[in-house]
Design a protein around this motif. Structure first.
Motif, PDB file in Angstrom:
ATOM      1  N   THR A 319      48.215 -26.926   1.453  1.00 46.74           N
ATOM      2  CA  THR A 319      49.530 -26.876   0.661  1.00 46.74           C
ATOM      3  C   THR A 319      50.510 -28.785   0.961  1.00 46.74           C
ATOM      4  OG1 THR A 319      51.677 -26.355  -0.817  1.00 46.74           O
ATOM      5  CG2 THR A 319      51.241 -25.051   1.096  1.00 46.74           C
ATOM      6  N   GLN A 320      51.094 -29.144   1.011  1.00 42.93           N
ATOM      7  CA  GLN A 320      51.750 -30.441   0.998  1.00 42.93           C
ATOM      8  C   GLN A 320      52.608 -30.093   1.593  1.00 42.93           C
ATOM      9  OE1 GLN A 320      50.151 -32.973   2.609  1.00 42.93           O
ATOM     10  NE2 GLN A 320      47.953 -32.700   1.194  1.00 42.93           N
ATOM     11  N   SER A 321      53.639 -28.983   0.867  1.00 43.38           N
ATOM     12  CA  SER A 321      54.794 -29.446   0.567  1.00 43.38           C
ATOM     13  C   SER A 321      55.364 -28.020   1.625  1.00 43.38           C
ATOM     14  CB  SER A 321      55.466 -28.565  -0.845  1.00 43.38           C
ATOM     15  OG  SER A 321      56.434 -28.178  -1.191  1.00 43.38           O
ATOM     16  N   PRO A 322      56.032 -28.224   2.588  1.00 45.15           N
ATOM     17  CA  PRO A 322      56.564 -27.205   3.169  1.00 45.15           C
ATOM     18  C   PRO A 322      57.287 -25.631   2.608  1.00 45.15           C
ATOM     19  CG  PRO A 322      57.524 -29.579   3.708  1.00 45.15           C
ATOM     20  CD  PRO A 322      57.171 -29.604   2.665  1.00 45.15           C
ATOM     21  N   THR A 323      58.120 -26.752   2.023  1.00 41.84           N
ATOM     22  CA  THR A 323      58.866 -25.233   1.106  1.00 41.84           C
ATOM     23  C   THR A 323      57.420 -24.163   0.686  1.00 41.84           C
ATOM     24  OG1 THR A 323      60.624 -26.788   0.287  1.00 41.84           O
ATOM     25  CG2 THR A 323      60.469 -24.072  -0.728  1.00 41.84           C
ATOM     26  N   MET A 324      56.347 -25.394   0.129  1.00 45.44           N
ATOM     27  CA  MET A 324      55.570 -24.097  -0.929  1.00 45.44           C
ATOM     28  C   MET A 324      54.771 -23.138   0.268  1.00 45.44           C
ATOM     29  SD  MET A 324      55.611 -23.639  -3.896  1.00 45.44           S
ATOM     30  CE  MET A 324      53.569 -23.163  -4.057  1.00 45.44           C
ATOM     31  N   LYS A 325      55.149 -23.590   2.228  1.00 45.91           N
ATOM     32  CA  LYS A 325      54.497 -23.250   2.844  1.00 45.91           C
ATOM     33  C   LYS A 325      54.825 -22.139   2.976  1.00 45.91           C
ATOM     34  CE  LYS A 325      51.574 -26.964   5.412  1.00 45.91           C
ATOM     35  NZ  LYS A 325      50.407 -26.300   5.231  1.00 45.91           N
ATOM     36  N   LYS A 326      56.352 -21.719   3.200  1.00 41.44           N
ATOM     37  CA  LYS A 326      56.691 -20.589   3.387  1.00 41.44           C
ATOM     38  C   LYS A 326      56.104 -20.057   2.290  1.00 41.44           C
ATOM     39  CE  LYS A 326      60.920 -23.238   6.536  1.00 41.44           C
ATOM     40  NZ  LYS A 326      61.836 -23.147   6.164  1.00 41.44           N
ATOM     41  N   LYS A 327      56.843 -19.505   0.952  1.00 39.91           N
ATOM     42  CA  LYS A 327      56.310 -19.456   0.349  1.00 39.91           C
ATOM     43  C   LYS A 327      55.281 -18.611   0.225  1.00 39.91           C
ATOM     44  CE  LYS A 327      59.882 -21.144  -3.343  1.00 39.91           C
ATOM     45  NZ  LYS A 327      60.148 -21.646  -4.741  1.00 39.91           N
ATOM     46  N   LEU A 328      53.916 -19.439   0.106  1.00 40.36           N
ATOM     47  CA  LEU A 328      52.639 -19.188  -0.170  1.00 40.36           C
ATOM     48  C   LEU A 328      52.138 -18.333   1.455  1.00 40.36           C
ATOM     49  CD1 LEU A 328      51.266 -22.077  -1.758  1.00 40.36           C
ATOM     50  CD2 LEU A 328      51.912 -19.356  -2.903  1.00 40.36           C
ATOM     51  N   LYS A 329      52.276 -17.662   2.160  1.00 40.64           N
ATOM     52  CA  LYS A 329      52.683 -16.980   3.195  1.00 40.64           C
ATOM     53  C   LYS A 329      51.099 -15.818   3.337  1.00 40.64           C
ATOM     54  CE  LYS A 329      56.672 -15.943   4.885  1.00 40.64           C
ATOM     55  NZ  LYS A 329      57.881 -15.261   5.514  1.00 40.64           N
ATOM     56  N   MET A 330      50.067 -15.610   3.903  1.00 40.52           N
ATOM     57  CA  MET A 330      48.322 -15.240   4.184  1.00 40.52           C
ATOM     58  C   MET A 330      49.462 -14.185   4.532  1.00 40.52           C
ATOM     59  SD  MET A 330      46.058 -17.966   4.454  1.00 40.52           S
ATOM     60  CE  MET A 330      45.558 -17.209   4.939  1.00 40.52           C
ATOM     61  N   PRO A 331      48.013 -13.301   3.605  1.00 35.78           N
ATOM     62  CA  PRO A 331      48.412 -12.006   3.351  1.00 35.78           C
ATOM     63  C   PRO A 331      48.947 -10.804   4.301  1.00 35.78           C
ATOM     64  CG  PRO A 331      46.176 -12.154   3.268  1.00 35.78           C
ATOM     65  CD  PRO A 331      46.862 -13.459   2.852  1.00 35.78           C
ATOM     66  N   PRO A 332      48.971 -10.143   4.680  1.00 37.22           N
ATOM     67  CA  PRO A 332      49.375  -8.877   5.464  1.00 37.22           C
ATOM     68  C   PRO A 332      48.927  -8.062   5.746  1.00 37.22           C
ATOM     69  CG  PRO A 332      50.938  -8.248   4.082  1.00 37.22           C
ATOM     70  CD  PRO A 332      50.170  -9.472   3.182  1.00 37.22           C
ATOM     71  N   THR A 333      47.275  -8.105   5.139  1.00 38.60           N
ATOM     72  CA  THR A 333      47.007  -6.997   4.361  1.00 38.60           C
ATOM     73  C   THR A 333      45.263  -6.862   4.619  1.00 38.60           C
ATOM     74  OG1 THR A 333      46.797  -6.304   2.469  1.00 38.60           O
ATOM     75  CG2 THR A 333      48.442  -5.118   3.384  1.00 38.60           C
ATOM     76  N   THR A 334      44.968  -7.591   5.036  1.00 37.52           N
ATOM     77  CA  THR A 334      43.767  -8.606   4.693  1.00 37.52           C
ATOM     78  C   THR A 334      43.428  -9.916   5.837  1.00 37.52           C
ATOM     79  OG1 THR A 334      43.463  -7.615   2.519  1.00 37.52           O
ATOM     80  CG2 THR A 334      41.851  -9.839   3.447  1.00 37.52           C
ATOM     81  N   ARG A 335      42.867 -10.549   6.369  1.00 37.44           N
ATOM     82  CA  ARG A 335      41.616 -11.640   7.593  1.00 37.44           C
ATOM     83  C   ARG A 335      40.477 -11.560   7.192  1.00 37.44           C
ATOM     84  NH1 ARG A 335      43.497  -8.686  13.366  1.00 37.44           N
ATOM     85  NH2 ARG A 335      41.839  -7.360  13.494  1.00 37.44           N
ATOM     86  N   LEU A 336      39.861 -12.277   7.856  1.00 39.95           N
ATOM     87  CA  LEU A 336      38.370 -13.063   7.690  1.00 39.95           C
ATOM     88  C   LEU A 336      38.615 -13.078   9.418  1.00 39.95           C
ATOM     89  CD1 LEU A 336      37.671 -15.241   5.168  1.00 39.95           C
ATOM     90  CD2 LEU A 336      37.522 -12.450   4.586  1.00 39.95           C
ATOM     91  N   LYS A 337      37.680 -12.299   9.946  1.00 37.86           N
ATOM     92  CA  LYS A 337      37.472 -12.911  11.650  1.00 37.86           C
ATOM     93  C   LYS A 337      35.740 -13.102  11.450  1.00 37.86           C
ATOM     94  CE  LYS A 337      39.836 -11.012  13.967  1.00 37.86           C
ATOM     95  NZ  LYS A 337      41.102 -12.084  15.007  1.00 37.86           N
TER      96      LYS A 337
END
Length: 723
Positions: A319-337
């Motif tokens: 996302t280009q919007s700094p405001t949206m970056k704060k809203k759209l956080k990465m999920p706290p319970t899933t990750r890719l390694k």
């Protein structure tokens, strides 16, 4: 009379023997009834095979068999690469490079002709392999097998049975979003535009009559976006409104009127290929949705409609919007390694405060897409099995995950808890997700031999590793490089795979102890700088040093061998220990106070990087004896026992208290790894001046952020009772 009867008997006997033998020479032998294993078709040569499904290339797909006048599939139970070799040869390819399970290319229809197929790999036809028999299966089409054939044809293979693809000139292979607004064409990624599909004649459009948000959801997923939003159709005017705009304004503004004109002009062309789309919203590709194609003259194919337009919501990384970056956080319970690129990796989920992996039983594209969208990417391109992105460590939290495709989190899907017999880390599930096209190949970054370097364009580059482009890394505002010669130019060697080193944390906790070692036994260690600075002023060879000892077992769980950066020609011989050092510093050992201040430290040169032992089925490749090659093979580990030199921290000058023991592998990032976040291990410890208690040892990324914060703020033990 007796002689006559005797002659008759002789003649009858000869006829009984001779007649069957004559028939045996002129007619084929009668077939016996087939035994349960192997099961042979009436005529193996009459079988037909084809590759089906989506999305796929011409040499891969769901394997389908034509038997007794009906197409059917093969179940993935007991399927193997040997089976795939046989089937690929029957399709006209030289061999197989892989196979898939759990209906990776979509579910077939009709019969499941074969189940529990077991070929050796050399059979002429799959019909002579062992199986449960034709039409005898306990599978569903969720278990349809697929094959990936080497893209090389058998010489002279012209068998008419081969059907490489289901021929359909209206198949949807590729989809794109074409932006209409001028400003949108300059911004990456493209999140809104006209949906276009590619067919044999080029790019065409889809009529928007009956277009639904579910269709948009599928398209956005293909473009690498997790969500969609409603299109503002005021910007996409139809013919009548366009005429009104052009009458009232001789110079239409760039924007909605210009865009509307452009769309109207395109509507006059016969570009509509698809008349209607009816997706459920859970598909990973538009080709999986029911489509109604236009035939013949397409001018009247979309009366009152217009080209379908979608608007997608990018994930937080795009996302280009700094405001949206704060809203759209990465999920706290899933990750890719463990992946080499954004949007791919081993799936790990958080349960309680500990990260764990997902078993690949029943793992498919639908469940993988839930993970991808949860991570802020689009739908899944591949649902990978068999620890394709490297093996994880710690617990396996989920097994037999079954998602509907509508879930927002993998934890919302049906799954089974793991028992000790269910899964091993060799079965860790992974994903490759659709990610937005960013056009970075345009930030002109090239790698060459640097023989003609004439200018430097960047200096002081420092990246965290999470950047998408080198231009996003920290660097000098003004280039500060003394010379532009070739030897000052930075270079890279790119690879899809890398090693991944992790320390066996429980072993550290189990083997830690204190030793008071006489100075006369530490000359070699002092030479290699393995003692604290105060040792230089000690009364050698009298006295002793207090050493915190422990064993280190370092595993390579990545997808490539760990090799020293330096070649053999530059390894340093240490006569004191009688071996070569291939790396100056391989690990750091630190004892830190609660506020992170180092109170004691040690370092370990790579005495000898070798395969001490390996997982079952993995062969050792590296051994230091006789100036042998050094490294750690994938699936193997290098063990440094607690009783060898420098396998310690010198704590002679440390006062009693509560501390954090930290071990960091490859601390200077000299060798590439797919994941550096798991290179550090930490333990809580209490030292009373005579004894030490070590507990809560864990890899740096094994716990949740909250649990790690609690660990860092650890106030210390009030007594020696460790619960």
């Amino acid at each position: 009379m007796e002689l006559h009867q005797w002659c008759r008997h002789i003649i009858v006997f000869l006829l009984n023997v001779w007649i069957p033998s004559c028939f045996a020479q002129t007619t084929p032998p009668a077939r016996s009834s087939p035994t349960p294993t192997p099961q042979t078709a009436d005529n193996p040569d009459s079988l037909k095979f084809r590759l089906s499904g989506f999305p796929r290339k011409h040499n891969e797909g769901r394997i389908e068999v034509f038997y007794k006048g009906e197409w059917g599939t093969i179940c993935d139970d007991d399927f193997s690469l040997a089976n795939a070799h046989v089937l690929c040869r029957q399709l006209g390819f030289v061999s197989a490079t892989g196979w898939t399970h759990s209906a990776k290319y979509g579910k077939g229809a009709g019969k499941i002709w074969l189940d529990n197929v077991q070929c050796s790999g050399s059979e002429r036809s799959v019909s002579v392999c062992k199986s449960r028999g034709w039409g005898n299966s306990d599978c569903t089409h969720d278990e349809d097998a697929g094959v990936i054939c080497k893209d090389e044809r058998l010489p002279g293979f012209v068998d008419s049975n081969v059907i490489e693809v289901q021929v359909d000139e209206n198949r949807v292979e590729e989809v794109r979003l074409r932006p209409v607004f001028t400003t949108a064409t300059k911004r990456m990624p493209v999140t809104e535009g006209v949906v276009e599909v590619k067919n044999k004649d080029g790019w065409a459009q889809i009529c928007d009559i009956g277009w639904t948000p579910k269709n948009t959801h599928v398209v956005c997923g293909m473009m690498g976006f997790p969500h969609e939003k409603k299109v503002n159709k005021n910007f996409y005017k139809q013919e009548s409104k366009i005429k009104a705009i052009t009458k009232t304004s001789s110079k239409p503004k760039r924007g909605k009127s210009a865009a509307a004109k452009r769309l109207y002009a395109e509507r006059q062309k016969n570009f509509f290929l698809v008349h209607s789309v009816a997706c459920l919203g859970t598909e990973v590709h538009l080709a999986a949705c029911p489509l109604e194609f236009n035939y013949g003259n397409a001018t009247e194919s979309c009366p009152g409609g217009m080209p379908a337009v979608v608007s997608c919501v990018p994930g937080p990384l795009y996302t280009q919007s700094p405001t949206m970056k704060k809203k759209l956080k990465m999920p706290p319970t899933t990750r890719l390694k463990g992946g080499a690129k954004y949007g791919e990796g081993r799936v790990e989920v958080l349960k309680g405060s500990e990260w764990g992996t997902v078993c690949d039983d029943r793992w498919n594209l639908v469940s993988a897409s839930v993970v991808c969208r949860e991570m802020g990417f689009g739908s899944a391109k591949e649902a990978l099995t068999g620890a394709s992105m490297g093996k994880g460590l710690g617990p396996i939290h989920m097994n037999e995950v079954q998602c509907t495709g509508n879930e927002r989190s993998l934890w919302s899907c049906r799954y089974k808890n793991i028992t000790a017999e269910d899964c091993k880390h060799t079965e860790d599930a992974s994903v490759r997700c659709n990610v937005p096209y960013m056009g970075y190949e345009k930030t002109e970054t090239w790698y060459w031999d640097s023989s003609n370097v004439t200018d430097m364009v960047m200096s002081g580059v420092k990246c965290t590793g999470d950047e998408m482009s080198i231009s996003q890394c920290q660097h000098h505002r003004t280039v500060n490089c003394q010379k532009a010669a070739a030897r000052f130019a930075a270079g890279v060697i790119c690879s899809e795979t890398a090693s991944d080193l992790v320390l066996n944390a429980p072993l550290v906790q189990q083997t830690t102890y204190i030793e008071d070692r006489p100075l006369h036994m530490l000359y070699c260690a002092a030479e290699e700088d393995c003692l604290s600075k105060s040792a230089a002023s000690a009364n050698w060879p009298y006295g002793h040093r207090r050493l915190l000892r422990f064993s280190s077992q370092i595993h390579n769980i990545g997808r490539a061998d760990f090799r020293p950066k330096a070649g053999r020609h530059s390894w340093v011989w240490h006569a004191c220990h009688g071996h070569y050092h291939s790396m100056d510093i391989f690990t750091h050992y630190d004892l830190m106070s609660a506020n992170g201040t180092k109170v004691a430290e040690g370092h370990k040169a790579s005495f000898c990087l070798e395969d001490t032992d390996c997982d079952e089925g993995v062969s050792k490749r590296y051994k230091c004896a006789n100036f042998g090659e050094q490294g750690i093979t994938v699936g193997c580990w290098d063990l440094y026992r607690h009783d060898i030199d420098c396998q310690w921290i010198d704590i002679t000058d440390v006062k009693p208290g509560n501390y954090i023991l930290q071990v960091v592998i490859n601390p200077n990032y000299e060798v590439s790894e797919s994941d550096f976040t798991n290179n550090a291990m930490k333990c809580n410890c209490k030292y009373d001046g005579h004894r030490i208690w070590v507990h809560n040892c864990h890899i740096g990324d094994a716990f949740s952020e909250e649990a790690e914060k609690k660990f860092e703020k650890y106030p210390g033990q009030l007594n020696n009772q460790i619960s």
